[in-house]
Design a protein around this motif. Structure first.
Motif, mmCIF file in Angstrom:
data_model
loop_
_atom_site.group_PDB
_atom_site.id
_atom_site.type_symbol
_atom_site.label_atom_id
_atom_site.label_comp_id
_atom_site.label_asym_id
_atom_site.label_seq_id
_atom_site.Cartn_x
_atom_site.Cartn_y
_atom_site.Cartn_z
ATOM 1 N N VAL A 195 37.968 47.929 54.528
ATOM 2 C CA VAL A 195 38.798 47.079 55.369
ATOM 3 C C VAL A 195 40.218 47.628 55.383
ATOM 4 O O VAL A 195 40.757 47.988 54.337
ATOM 5 N N GLN A 196 40.828 47.683 56.549
ATOM 6 C CA GLN A 196 42.249 48.024 56.640
ATOM 7 C C GLN A 196 43.049 46.731 56.506
ATOM 8 O O GLN A 196 42.746 45.740 57.174
ATOM 9 N N VAL A 197 44.037 46.713 55.617
ATOM 10 C CA VAL A 197 44.798 45.491 55.366
ATOM 11 C C VAL A 197 46.269 45.703 55.670
ATOM 12 O O VAL A 197 46.853 46.724 55.298
ATOM 13 N N GLY A 198 46.852 44.741 56.360
ATOM 14 C CA GLY A 198 48.280 44.751 56.629
ATOM 15 C C GLY A 198 48.774 46.071 57.180
ATOM 16 O O GLY A 198 48.186 46.657 58.088
ATOM 17 N N SER A 199 49.855 46.575 56.598
ATOM 18 C CA SER A 199 50.460 47.819 57.064
ATOM 19 C C SER A 199 50.144 48.992 56.143
ATOM 20 O O SER A 199 50.752 50.061 56.259
ATOM 21 N N GLU A 200 49.193 48.814 55.203
ATOM 22 C CA GLU A 200 48.860 49.895 54.281
ATOM 23 C C GLU A 200 48.240 51.069 55.037
ATOM 24 O O GLU A 200 47.411 50.872 55.931
ATOM 25 N N PRO A 201 48.614 52.302 54.685
ATOM 26 C CA PRO A 201 48.100 53.465 55.419
ATOM 27 C C PRO A 201 46.632 53.753 55.153
ATOM 28 O O PRO A 201 45.953 54.353 55.985
ATOM 29 N N GLU A 202 46.128 53.343 53.991
ATOM 30 C CA GLU A 202 44.731 53.586 53.631
ATOM 31 C C GLU A 202 43.991 52.262 53.524
ATOM 32 O O GLU A 202 44.588 51.221 53.241
ATOM 33 N N PRO A 203 42.667 52.268 53.725
ATOM 34 C CA PRO A 203 41.915 51.016 53.660
ATOM 35 C C PRO A 203 41.615 50.592 52.232
ATOM 36 O O PRO A 203 41.618 51.407 51.299
ATOM 37 N N VAL A 204 41.365 49.321 52.053
ATOM 38 C CA VAL A 204 40.766 48.805 50.829
ATOM 39 C C VAL A 204 39.288 49.176 50.853
ATOM 40 O O VAL A 204 38.617 49.036 51.877
ATOM 41 N N VAL A 205 38.783 49.665 49.725
ATOM 42 C CA VAL A 205 37.359 50.002 49.613
ATOM 43 C C VAL A 205 36.777 49.218 48.449
ATOM 44 O O VAL A 205 37.322 49.236 47.331
ATOM 45 N N ILE A 206 35.675 48.519 48.698
ATOM 46 C CA ILE A 206 34.984 47.756 47.673
ATOM 47 C C ILE A 206 33.596 48.355 47.504
ATOM 48 O O ILE A 206 32.779 48.317 48.428
ATOM 49 N N ASP A 207 33.340 48.940 46.332
ATOM 50 C CA ASP A 207 32.036 49.512 46.012
ATOM 51 C C ASP A 207 31.304 48.589 45.058
ATOM 52 O O ASP A 207 31.895 48.080 44.086
ATOM 53 N N PHE A 208 30.006 48.407 45.285
ATOM 54 C CA PHE A 208 29.193 47.498 44.473
ATOM 55 C C PHE A 208 28.324 48.271 43.488
ATOM 56 O O PHE A 208 27.963 49.430 43.714
ATOM 57 N N ASP A 209 27.958 47.573 42.386
ATOM 58 C CA ASP A 209 27.031 48.095 41.377
ATOM 59 C C ASP A 209 27.551 49.385 40.743
ATOM 60 O O ASP A 209 26.780 50.286 40.423
ATOM 61 N N THR A 210 28.859 49.467 40.521
ATOM 62 C CA THR A 210 29.457 50.661 39.934
ATOM 63 C C THR A 210 29.412 50.639 38.405
ATOM 64 O O THR A 210 29.699 51.651 37.770
ATOM 65 N N HIS A 211 29.045 49.495 37.825
ATOM 66 C CA HIS A 211 28.979 49.322 36.380
ATOM 67 C C HIS A 211 28.180 48.047 36.123
ATOM 68 O O HIS A 211 27.895 47.298 37.060
ATOM 69 N N PRO A 212 27.784 47.764 34.878
ATOM 70 C CA PRO A 212 27.010 46.554 34.607
ATOM 71 C C PRO A 212 27.778 45.285 34.962
ATOM 72 O O PRO A 212 28.987 45.195 34.758
ATOM 73 N N TYR A 213 27.051 44.309 35.487
ATOM 74 C CA TYR A 213 27.654 43.020 35.827
ATOM 75 C C TYR A 213 27.833 42.193 34.561
ATOM 76 O O TYR A 213 26.896 42.038 33.772
ATOM 77 N N VAL A 214 29.038 41.672 34.348
ATOM 78 C CA VAL A 214 29.343 40.862 33.171
ATOM 79 C C VAL A 214 29.896 39.521 33.635
ATOM 80 O O VAL A 214 31.076 39.428 33.995
ATOM 81 N N PRO A 215 29.063 38.462 33.686
ATOM 82 C CA PRO A 215 29.585 37.152 34.098
ATOM 83 C C PRO A 215 30.560 36.622 33.062
ATOM 84 O O PRO A 215 30.328 36.701 31.849
ATOM 85 N N ALA A 216 31.672 36.101 33.535
ATOM 86 C CA ALA A 216 32.713 35.608 32.635
ATOM 87 C C ALA A 216 32.729 34.098 32.520
ATOM 88 O O ALA A 216 33.453 33.556 31.704
ATOM 89 N N GLY A 217 31.916 33.409 33.319
ATOM 90 C CA GLY A 217 31.952 31.961 33.303
ATOM 91 C C GLY A 217 33.110 31.433 34.124
ATOM 92 O O GLY A 217 33.918 32.205 34.657
ATOM 93 N N PRO A 218 33.203 30.109 34.265
ATOM 94 C CA PRO A 218 34.278 29.528 35.094
ATOM 95 C C PRO A 218 35.655 29.770 34.511
ATOM 96 O O PRO A 218 35.831 29.831 33.294
ATOM 97 N N VAL A 219 36.626 29.924 35.390
ATOM 98 C CA VAL A 219 38.006 30.036 34.956
ATOM 99 C C VAL A 219 38.469 28.689 34.425
ATOM 100 O O VAL A 219 38.174 27.656 35.017
ATOM 101 N N PRO A 220 39.175 28.640 33.283
ATOM 102 C CA PRO A 220 39.629 27.359 32.749
ATOM 103 C C PRO A 220 40.404 26.548 33.780
ATOM 104 O O PRO A 220 41.243 27.087 34.499
ATOM 105 N N GLY A 221 40.084 25.255 33.832
ATOM 106 C CA GLY A 221 40.800 24.376 34.746
ATOM 107 C C GLY A 221 40.239 24.334 36.142
ATOM 108 O O GLY A 221 40.799 23.665 37.003
ATOM 109 N N THR A 222 39.115 25.021 36.400
ATOM 110 C CA THR A 222 38.508 24.997 37.733
ATOM 111 C C THR A 222 37.148 24.320 37.637
ATOM 112 O O THR A 222 36.568 24.178 36.571
#
Length: 226
Positions: A195-222
Protein backbone atom coordinates in the motif's frame (compact mmCIF):
# COMPACT_ATOMS: atom_id res chain seq x y z
CA UNK A 1 -8.23 3.48 6.32
CA UNK A 2 -9.05 4.55 2.78
CA UNK A 3 -8.12 8.15 3.57
CA UNK A 4 -4.44 7.15 3.68
CA UNK A 5 -4.33 5.05 0.52
CA UNK A 6 -3.39 6.19 -2.95
CA UNK A 7 -2.98 4.19 -6.13
CA UNK A 8 -0.03 1.82 -6.08
CA UNK A 9 2.63 1.82 -8.79
CA UNK A 10 3.12 -0.90 -11.36
CA UNK A 11 4.71 -4.09 -9.99
CA UNK A 12 6.12 -5.23 -13.30
CA UNK A 13 3.43 -7.88 -13.74
CA UNK A 14 1.44 -8.71 -16.86
CA UNK A 15 -1.85 -6.99 -16.09
CA UNK A 16 -4.10 -5.37 -15.52
CA UNK A 17 -7.14 -7.28 -16.69
CA UNK A 18 -10.55 -8.02 -15.14
CA UNK A 19 -10.68 -10.78 -12.55
CA UNK A 20 -12.08 -14.16 -13.50
CA UNK A 21 -14.92 -15.54 -11.38
CA UNK A 22 -12.52 -17.85 -9.56
CA UNK A 23 -10.07 -15.01 -8.86
CA UNK A 24 -12.89 -12.80 -7.64
CA UNK A 25 -14.00 -15.47 -5.19
CA UNK A 26 -10.47 -15.83 -3.84
CA UNK A 27 -10.08 -12.08 -3.37
CA UNK A 28 -13.46 -11.98 -1.64
CA UNK A 29 -12.38 -14.50 1.03
CA UNK A 30 -8.77 -13.42 1.59
CA UNK A 31 -9.56 -11.20 4.63
CA UNK A 32 -11.89 -13.87 5.99
CA UNK A 33 -9.05 -16.42 5.75
CA UNK A 34 -7.07 -14.30 8.22
CA UNK A 35 -10.03 -14.25 10.60
CA UNK A 36 -10.44 -18.02 10.24
CA UNK A 37 -6.77 -18.48 11.13
CA UNK A 38 -7.42 -16.37 14.27
CA UNK A 39 -4.03 -14.70 13.89
CA UNK A 40 -1.08 -14.39 11.50
CA UNK A 41 2.55 -13.44 11.90
CA UNK A 42 3.55 -10.37 9.90
CA UNK A 43 6.58 -8.31 8.99
CA UNK A 44 5.58 -4.71 8.27
CA UNK A 45 8.09 -2.60 6.37
CA UNK A 46 7.35 1.09 6.97
CA UNK A 47 9.09 3.71 4.79
CA UNK A 48 10.44 6.98 6.13
CA UNK A 49 12.57 9.84 4.85
CA UNK A 50 14.69 9.86 8.04
CA UNK A 51 14.91 6.07 8.26
CA UNK A 52 12.46 3.22 7.88
CA UNK A 53 10.89 0.96 10.47
CA UNK A 54 10.36 -2.80 10.50
CA UNK A 55 7.67 -4.27 12.75
CA UNK A 56 7.99 -8.02 13.32
CA UNK A 57 4.74 -8.98 14.97
CA UNK A 58 1.70 -11.17 15.36
CA UNK A 59 -1.80 -9.87 14.64
CA UNK A 60 -4.79 -11.39 16.41
CA UNK A 61 -7.72 -10.94 14.01
CA UNK A 62 -10.29 -12.14 16.54
CA UNK A 63 -9.29 -9.78 19.37
CA UNK A 64 -8.22 -6.96 17.06
CA UNK A 65 -4.72 -6.30 18.37
CA UNK A 66 -1.08 -6.76 17.44
CA UNK A 67 2.10 -7.48 19.38
CA UNK A 68 5.70 -7.46 18.26
CA UNK A 69 8.99 -5.62 18.11
CA UNK A 70 9.92 -2.55 16.10
CA UNK A 71 13.39 -1.80 14.71
CA UNK A 72 14.42 1.38 12.94
CA UNK A 73 17.19 2.55 10.67
CA UNK A 74 18.83 5.98 10.71
CA UNK A 75 17.08 8.47 12.96
CA UNK A 76 14.15 6.08 13.36
CA UNK A 77 16.27 3.80 15.60
CA UNK A 78 15.22 5.92 18.57
CA UNK A 79 11.87 4.13 18.46
CA UNK A 80 13.25 0.58 18.89
CA UNK A 81 11.41 -1.65 21.34
CA UNK A 82 8.32 -3.75 21.87
CA UNK A 83 4.98 -2.61 20.49
CA UNK A 84 1.35 -3.52 21.05
CA UNK A 85 -1.59 -1.89 19.34
CA UNK A 86 -5.36 -1.83 18.96
CA UNK A 87 -7.52 0.17 16.52
CA UNK A 88 -7.32 3.14 18.89
CA UNK A 89 -4.13 2.88 20.97
CA UNK A 90 -0.40 2.18 20.54
CA UNK A 91 1.59 0.78 23.49
CA UNK A 92 5.38 1.15 23.35
CA UNK A 93 8.08 -0.47 25.50
CA UNK A 94 11.40 1.22 24.56
CA UNK A 95 14.49 -1.01 24.47
CA UNK A 96 18.06 -0.02 23.61
CA UNK A 97 18.79 -3.53 22.31
CA UNK A 98 15.46 -4.78 21.06
CA UNK A 99 15.37 -8.53 20.27
CA UNK A 100 14.75 -9.88 16.79
CA UNK A 101 11.38 -11.23 17.96
CA UNK A 102 9.13 -10.19 20.82
CA UNK A 103 9.10 -12.44 23.91
CA UNK A 104 6.14 -14.80 24.18
CA UNK A 105 4.98 -13.12 27.40
CA UNK A 106 4.94 -9.31 27.13
CA UNK A 107 6.51 -7.40 30.05
CA UNK A 108 3.98 -6.35 32.66
CA UNK A 109 5.47 -2.88 33.16
CA UNK A 110 7.46 -0.26 31.31
CA UNK A 111 4.78 0.44 28.69
CA UNK A 112 3.79 3.90 27.46
CA UNK A 113 0.54 4.37 25.62
CA UNK A 114 -0.70 6.99 23.18
CA UNK A 115 -3.61 7.30 20.76
CA UNK A 116 -3.16 5.64 17.37
CA UNK A 117 -2.97 8.58 14.98
CA UNK A 118 -5.45 8.73 12.12
CA UNK A 119 -3.08 10.82 9.97
CA UNK A 120 0.47 12.08 9.83
CA UNK A 121 2.23 8.87 10.90
CA UNK A 122 3.31 6.18 8.43
CA UNK A 123 3.81 3.79 11.35
CA UNK A 124 0.31 4.26 12.76
CA UNK A 125 -1.25 4.04 9.32
CA UNK A 126 0.64 0.78 8.72
CA UNK A 127 -0.53 -0.66 12.05
CA UNK A 128 -4.12 0.28 11.24
CA UNK A 129 -3.87 -1.31 7.79
CA UNK A 130 -2.47 -4.53 9.29
CA UNK A 131 -5.41 -4.83 11.69
CA UNK A 132 -7.85 -4.15 8.85
CA UNK A 133 -6.70 -7.15 6.83
CA UNK A 134 -9.06 -9.48 8.65
CA UNK A 135 -12.84 -9.71 8.42
CA UNK A 136 -15.43 -11.92 10.13
CA UNK A 137 -17.19 -12.60 6.82
CA UNK A 138 -16.18 -12.72 3.15
CA UNK A 139 -16.40 -9.58 1.03
CA UNK A 140 -19.26 -9.34 -1.44
CA UNK A 141 -17.77 -11.00 -4.51
CA UNK A 142 -20.43 -9.49 -6.78
CA UNK A 143 -19.28 -5.96 -5.93
CA UNK A 144 -15.54 -6.44 -6.48
CA UNK A 145 -15.59 -6.34 -10.32
CA UNK A 146 -18.02 -3.40 -10.21
CA UNK A 147 -15.52 -1.51 -8.04
CA UNK A 148 -12.66 -2.09 -10.46
CA UNK A 149 -10.73 -4.97 -8.85
CA UNK A 150 -8.15 -6.33 -11.29
CA UNK A 151 -5.55 -9.05 -11.86
CA UNK A 152 -1.95 -7.88 -12.35
CA UNK A 153 0.09 -11.05 -12.71
CA UNK A 154 1.63 -14.03 -10.93
CA UNK A 155 4.46 -14.16 -8.42
CA UNK A 156 6.02 -16.34 -5.72
CA UNK A 157 6.10 -15.32 -2.05
CA UNK A 158 7.71 -17.54 0.57
CA UNK A 159 7.59 -20.51 -1.76
CA UNK A 160 3.90 -20.01 -2.57
CA UNK A 161 2.57 -19.42 -6.07
CA UNK A 162 0.29 -16.38 -5.90
CA UNK A 163 -1.82 -14.09 -8.03
CA UNK A 164 -1.31 -10.36 -7.65
CA UNK A 165 -4.61 -8.47 -7.51
CA UNK A 166 -5.87 -5.02 -6.68
CA UNK A 167 -9.11 -4.42 -4.86
CA UNK A 168 -11.08 -2.18 -2.49
CA UNK A 169 -9.40 -1.11 0.73
CA UNK A 170 -12.20 -2.56 2.88
CA UNK A 171 -15.37 -4.54 2.27
CA UNK A 172 -17.67 -1.60 3.03
CA UNK A 173 -15.95 0.99 0.78
CA UNK A 174 -16.69 0.95 -2.92
CA UNK A 175 -14.69 2.87 -5.48
CA UNK A 176 -11.29 2.26 -3.86
CA UNK A 177 -10.02 -0.58 -6.07
CA UNK A 178 -6.39 -0.14 -7.06
CA UNK A 179 -5.49 1.40 -3.69
CA UNK A 180 -4.23 -1.92 -2.29
CA UNK A 181 -2.31 -4.71 -3.99
CA UNK A 182 -2.73 -8.27 -2.68
CA UNK A 183 -0.63 -11.40 -3.21
CA UNK A 184 -3.20 -14.21 -2.88
CA UNK A 185 -2.65 -17.99 -2.90
CA UNK A 186 -4.74 -20.64 -4.64
CA UNK A 187 -6.96 -21.12 -1.56
CA UNK A 188 -7.45 -17.41 -0.90
CA UNK A 189 -4.67 -17.11 1.69
CA UNK A 190 -3.09 -13.65 1.83
CA UNK A 191 0.73 -13.68 1.65
CA UNK A 192 1.61 -10.06 0.99
CA UNK A 193 -0.06 -6.65 0.85
CA UNK A 194 1.45 -3.46 -0.55
CA UNK A 195 0.00 0.00 0.00
CA UNK A 196 1.22 3.51 -0.76
CA UNK A 197 0.58 5.75 2.26
CA UNK A 198 0.45 9.52 2.46
CA UNK A 199 3.41 11.27 0.87
CA UNK A 200 5.97 8.51 1.55
CA UNK A 201 8.08 7.73 -1.55
CA UNK A 202 8.00 3.96 -0.96
CA UNK A 203 5.02 1.72 -0.16
CA UNK A 204 4.25 -0.06 3.07
CA UNK A 205 4.75 -3.80 2.59
CA UNK A 206 3.13 -6.38 4.86
CA UNK A 207 4.46 -9.95 4.52
CA UNK A 208 2.68 -12.85 6.24
CA UNK A 209 4.01 -16.04 7.87
CA UNK A 210 7.57 -14.67 8.11
CA UNK A 211 8.07 -16.21 11.58
CA UNK A 212 6.07 -18.29 14.11
CA UNK A 213 2.80 -16.77 15.28
CA UNK A 214 2.88 -15.87 18.99
CA UNK A 215 -0.52 -14.81 20.41
CA UNK A 216 -0.08 -12.23 23.15
CA UNK A 217 -3.61 -12.20 24.51
CA UNK A 218 -5.74 -9.07 24.99
CA UNK A 219 -4.10 -5.75 25.65
CA UNK A 220 -4.69 -4.68 29.28
CA UNK A 221 -7.73 -2.47 29.65
CA UNK A 222 -9.40 -3.60 26.41
CA UNK A 223 -12.34 -5.89 25.79
CA UNK A 224 -11.42 -9.07 23.87
CA UNK A 225 -13.18 -9.60 20.55
CA UNK A 226 -14.92 -12.73 19.44
Amino acid sequence: MAAFLIADGDSGADGPRPLTTEETNRLAITRFRNHQARGRSVTITVPGTDGGLTVTASVDYRRGNGYGVVHGTGRARAGDGLIRWTPTTVYLHPMADAPAHAPTAPPRSGWYDRPLLSSGSALDTSLSIALGLGGDRPDNAALLPQNGAAWWGRDRVGGHQVDVMTGPSSPDRSGTAGNVRYWVGSDGTMYRVRVQVGSEPEPVVIDFDTHPYVPAGPVPGTTPGR
